[in-house]
Enzyme design. Structure first.
Site, PDB file in Angstrom:
ATOM      1  N   GLY A 153     -26.663  -0.373   3.232  1.00  0.00           N
ATOM      2  CA  GLY A 153     -25.626   0.545   2.376  1.00  0.00           C
ATOM      3  C   GLY A 153     -26.043   0.249   1.158  1.00  0.00           C
TER       4      GLY A 153
ATOM      5  N   LYS B  55       0.850  -1.125   0.036  1.00  0.00           N
ATOM      6  CA  LYS B  55      -0.020  -0.147   0.013  1.00  0.00           C
ATOM      7  C   LYS B  55       1.029   1.052  -0.103  1.00  0.00           C
ATOM      8  CE  LYS B  55      -4.471   0.260   0.347  1.00  0.00           C
ATOM      9  NZ  LYS B  55      -5.537  -0.645  -0.308  1.00  0.00           N
TER      10      LYS B  55
HETATM   11  P1  NAI Z   1     -20.221   3.761  -1.280  1.00  0.00           P
HETATM   12  O1  NAI Z   1     -19.902   5.082  -0.788  1.00  0.00           O
HETATM   13  O2  NAI Z   1     -20.570   3.879  -2.778  1.00  0.00           O
HETATM   14  O3  NAI Z   1     -21.627   3.344  -0.511  1.00  0.00           O
HETATM   15  C1  NAI Z   1     -21.912   3.234   0.808  1.00  0.00           C
HETATM   16  C2  NAI Z   1     -23.036   3.545   0.963  1.00  0.00           C
HETATM   17  O4  NAI Z   1     -23.470   3.346   2.550  1.00  0.00           O
HETATM   18  C3  NAI Z   1     -23.625   4.779   0.782  1.00  0.00           C
HETATM   19  O5  NAI Z   1     -24.869   4.802   0.120  1.00  0.00           O
HETATM   20  C4  NAI Z   1     -23.924   5.532   2.171  1.00  0.00           C
HETATM   21  O6  NAI Z   1     -24.964   6.338   2.070  1.00  0.00           O
HETATM   22  C5  NAI Z   1     -24.365   4.248   2.896  1.00  0.00           C
HETATM   23  N1  NAI Z   1     -24.194   4.270   4.609  1.00  0.00           N
HETATM   24  C6  NAI Z   1     -23.114   4.967   5.200  1.00  0.00           C
HETATM   25  N2  NAI Z   1     -23.532   5.040   6.372  1.00  0.00           N
HETATM   26  C7  NAI Z   1     -24.509   4.207   6.682  1.00  0.00           C
HETATM   27  C8  NAI Z   1     -25.364   3.574   7.704  1.00  0.00           C
HETATM   28  N3  NAI Z   1     -25.029   3.673   8.830  1.00  0.00           N
HETATM   29  N4  NAI Z   1     -26.273   2.676   7.374  1.00  0.00           N
HETATM   30  C9  NAI Z   1     -26.528   2.491   6.103  1.00  0.00           C
HETATM   31  N5  NAI Z   1     -26.108   2.874   5.137  1.00  0.00           N
HETATM   32  C10 NAI Z   1     -24.962   3.755   5.240  1.00  0.00           C
HETATM   33  O7  NAI Z   1     -19.376   2.443  -1.128  1.00  0.00           O
HETATM   34  P2  NAI Z   1     -19.115   1.137  -1.904  1.00  0.00           P
HETATM   35  O8  NAI Z   1     -17.996   1.365  -2.714  1.00  0.00           O
HETATM   36  O9  NAI Z   1     -20.430   0.713  -2.085  1.00  0.00           O
HETATM   37  O10 NAI Z   1     -18.474   0.130  -0.576  1.00  0.00           O
HETATM   38  C11 NAI Z   1     -19.351  -0.305   0.276  1.00  0.00           C
HETATM   39  C12 NAI Z   1     -18.371  -1.105   1.522  1.00  0.00           C
HETATM   40  O11 NAI Z   1     -17.589  -2.083   0.661  1.00  0.00           O
HETATM   41  C13 NAI Z   1     -17.385  -0.444   2.025  1.00  0.00           C
HETATM   42  O12 NAI Z   1     -17.114  -0.484   3.464  1.00  0.00           O
HETATM   43  C14 NAI Z   1     -15.908  -0.595   1.122  1.00  0.00           C
HETATM   44  O13 NAI Z   1     -14.865  -0.421   1.998  1.00  0.00           O
HETATM   45  C15 NAI Z   1     -16.338  -1.993   0.955  1.00  0.00           C
HETATM   46  N6  NAI Z   1     -15.477  -2.474  -0.413  1.00  0.00           N
HETATM   47  C16 NAI Z   1     -16.028  -1.883  -1.397  1.00  0.00           C
HETATM   48  C17 NAI Z   1     -14.959  -2.263  -2.774  1.00  0.00           C
HETATM   49  C18 NAI Z   1     -15.419  -1.713  -4.087  1.00  0.00           C
HETATM   50  O14 NAI Z   1     -15.336  -2.279  -5.034  1.00  0.00           O
HETATM   51  N7  NAI Z   1     -16.284  -0.440  -3.973  1.00  0.00           N
HETATM   52  C19 NAI Z   1     -14.161  -3.303  -2.648  1.00  0.00           C
HETATM   53  C20 NAI Z   1     -13.809  -3.934  -1.137  1.00  0.00           C
HETATM   54  C21 NAI Z   1     -14.415  -3.433  -0.074  1.00  0.00           C
END
Ligand code: NAI
Length: 405
Positions: free
Chosen positions: A233, A80
């Site tokens: 989420g 990283k």
């Molecule tokens: P994103 O930012 O697009 O979506 C996260 C969603 O969670 C948002 O819609 C937000 O409003 C919602 N959120 C935040 N706090 C919340 C709560 N207390 N209750 C319910 N919803 C809530 O992020 P993304 O890319 O969808 O990633 C989601 C998770 O997956 C993260 O933890 C990320 O680290 C993990 N991840 C994502 C990858 C990727 O390819 N995007 C790869 C590996 C892990």
């Protein structure tokens, strides 16, 4: 911070501190392991409260990447880069502040992530921009940012491919393009699949979906038809996961802190119900899929779970590892280890590096089913928790010194 002690404890190979007074670059490159191949892992650009926090973050993230690649059968190690102390005007501001702080402000990938405190960026502007109009200031900032990442590229080049970087929290494809001017050891440049945010999230969601199907099979359920899944989420990954689950006939319970995202899901996915984002973990469902924040499984929330499987994309789901693992085991709930399940993004990056296109990448991501089955088998045979079984599998691969396809 006792650096060598920390490196020894975490099994780190190398830490490289970069300081370029000309561009202002301050970065740490953490190479956790190159046992299986070049260290692979994104470049995070963030403002940290202290040097120690930046270094700890780099170490923890790099180690996470080693384990993720090892269980996923990839010929890569873990690394990283963390760019630190970026002047406030160069830090991309998040429009989507999340307590997880693991969510990329703009376009980027998320992988194993910590719970970093966001602090307000320090203003280290040198006064050169005084008297400039807004457009000129923006141009100057863009030039400085470009020079910072180009400078990082020169450091990476000196590593001769021991570490390959890419997108992560706070970096963009344009930053990767700057690094590419100095070295080939970078992914996710403009035009690549990895630079398409939706593709990476789609692959992550597909991996999670595959893992949910595998977990249900492990409990003797062969089809998703009528099975209730609570998705916490509805961001890039959560929403794409809902699409897969809905197409397979699952009954969706959804929650997000952004009401419009919930409304969109209720309109698109017939039969879906909404839940309170703070309590969706306690929904009466078969599968709870955390796809928002890290640390959602605490000793208290585990007591409230009413599902029989936890399988989601969020990184670092276990708040207090030992306690939570014990609680989950005691309640007879099957936990799909997060870094096994959400490896779709890194699998995608690794195979794109080998020249694979979207179809082959999707096929490789489907391999998460086999990995998870192995983890469940180890857990059953050894009476380990599934979290420990995943670590054991990764460590066995690392000890063997070659990737297990
Ligand atoms: P994103 O930012 O697009 O979506 C996260 C969603 O969670 C948002 O819609 C937000 O409003 C919602 N959120 C935040 N706090 C919340 C709560 N207390 N209750 C319910 N919803 C809530 O992020 P993304 O890319 O969808 O990633 C989601 C998770 O997956 C993260 O933890 C990320 O680290 C993990 N991840 C994502 C990858 C990727 O390819 N995007 C790869 C590996 C892990």
């Amino acid at each position: 911070m006792q650096l060598w002690h920390e490196m020894e404890r975490e099994g780190m190979e190398e830490l490289i501190f970069c300081h370029d007074p000309r561009s202002g670059l301050k970065a740490v490159i953490a190479i956790h392991s190159t046992v299986l191949g070049p260290a692979l892992g994104g470049c995070r650009c963030w403002t940290y409260a202290s040097e120690e926090e930046a270094v700890r973050d780099a170490i923890k993230l790099a180690k996470g990447m080693t384990y993720k690649s090892a269980v996923s059968g990839l010929p890569y190690g873990g690394g990283k880069a963390v760019v630190w102390d970026v002047p406030a005007e160069l830090v991309i501001q998040s429009g989507d502040a999340s307590p997880d702080n693991n969510l990329n402000p703009r376009k980027g990938k998320q992988d194993v992530g910590p719970h970093t405190n966001i602090i307000k960026g320090k203003d280290t502007s040198d006064g050169l921009d005084k008297g400039l109009d807004k457009t000129s200031k923006n141009n100057l900032q863009a030039c400085r940012r470009a020079e910072t990442f180009r400078s990082l590229g020169r450091y990476l080049e000196r590593l001769n491919g021991r570490y390959v970087t890419g997108l992560d929290l706070g970096t963009t494809a344009a930053d990767m393009d700057q690094i590419r001017l100095e070295t080939v050891h970078v992914t996710d440049t403009t035009g690549s699949l990895g630079a398409q945010d939706d593709f990476t999230a789609e692959m992550t969601a597909y991996g999670v979906y595959t893992g949910i199907v595998t977990s249900l099979r492990h409990q003797g359920i062969d089809a998703l038809q009528g099975i209730s899944v609570a998705v916490q989420g509805l961001g890039k990954v959560g929403y794409a996961l809902c699409r897969y689950l809905h197409a397979a006939g699952a009954r969706l319970i959804v929650a997000d802190v952004v009401p419009e995202r919930v409304q969109r899901a209720l309109m698109q996915f017939s039969g879906a119900m909404s839940a309170d984002p703070a309590h969706i973990h306690a929904a009466d469902c078969k599968v709870f899929a955390p796809c928002a924040l890290g640390g959602v499984l605490t000793p208290a929330t585990v007591e409230e779970l009413r599902c029989s499987i936890v399988a989601g994309a969020a990184n670092n789901q276990l708040s207090h590892r030992e306690l939570v693992v014990r609680g989950i085991q005691a309640r007879g709930i099957l936990y799909a280890p997060d870094y096994v399940l959400n490896a779709g993004g890194i699998i995608s990056t690794a195979y794109e590096l080998e020249g694979a296109g979207p179809d082959l990448i999707r096929q490789k991501v489907a391999g998460i089913a086999g990995t998870l089955s192995k983890v469940y088998a180890i857990a059953e045979q050894s009476a380990f928790s599934t979290a420990d079984a995943a670590d054991q599998l990764a460590e066995a691969v690392l000890q063997s010194g070659k990737p297990h396809a």
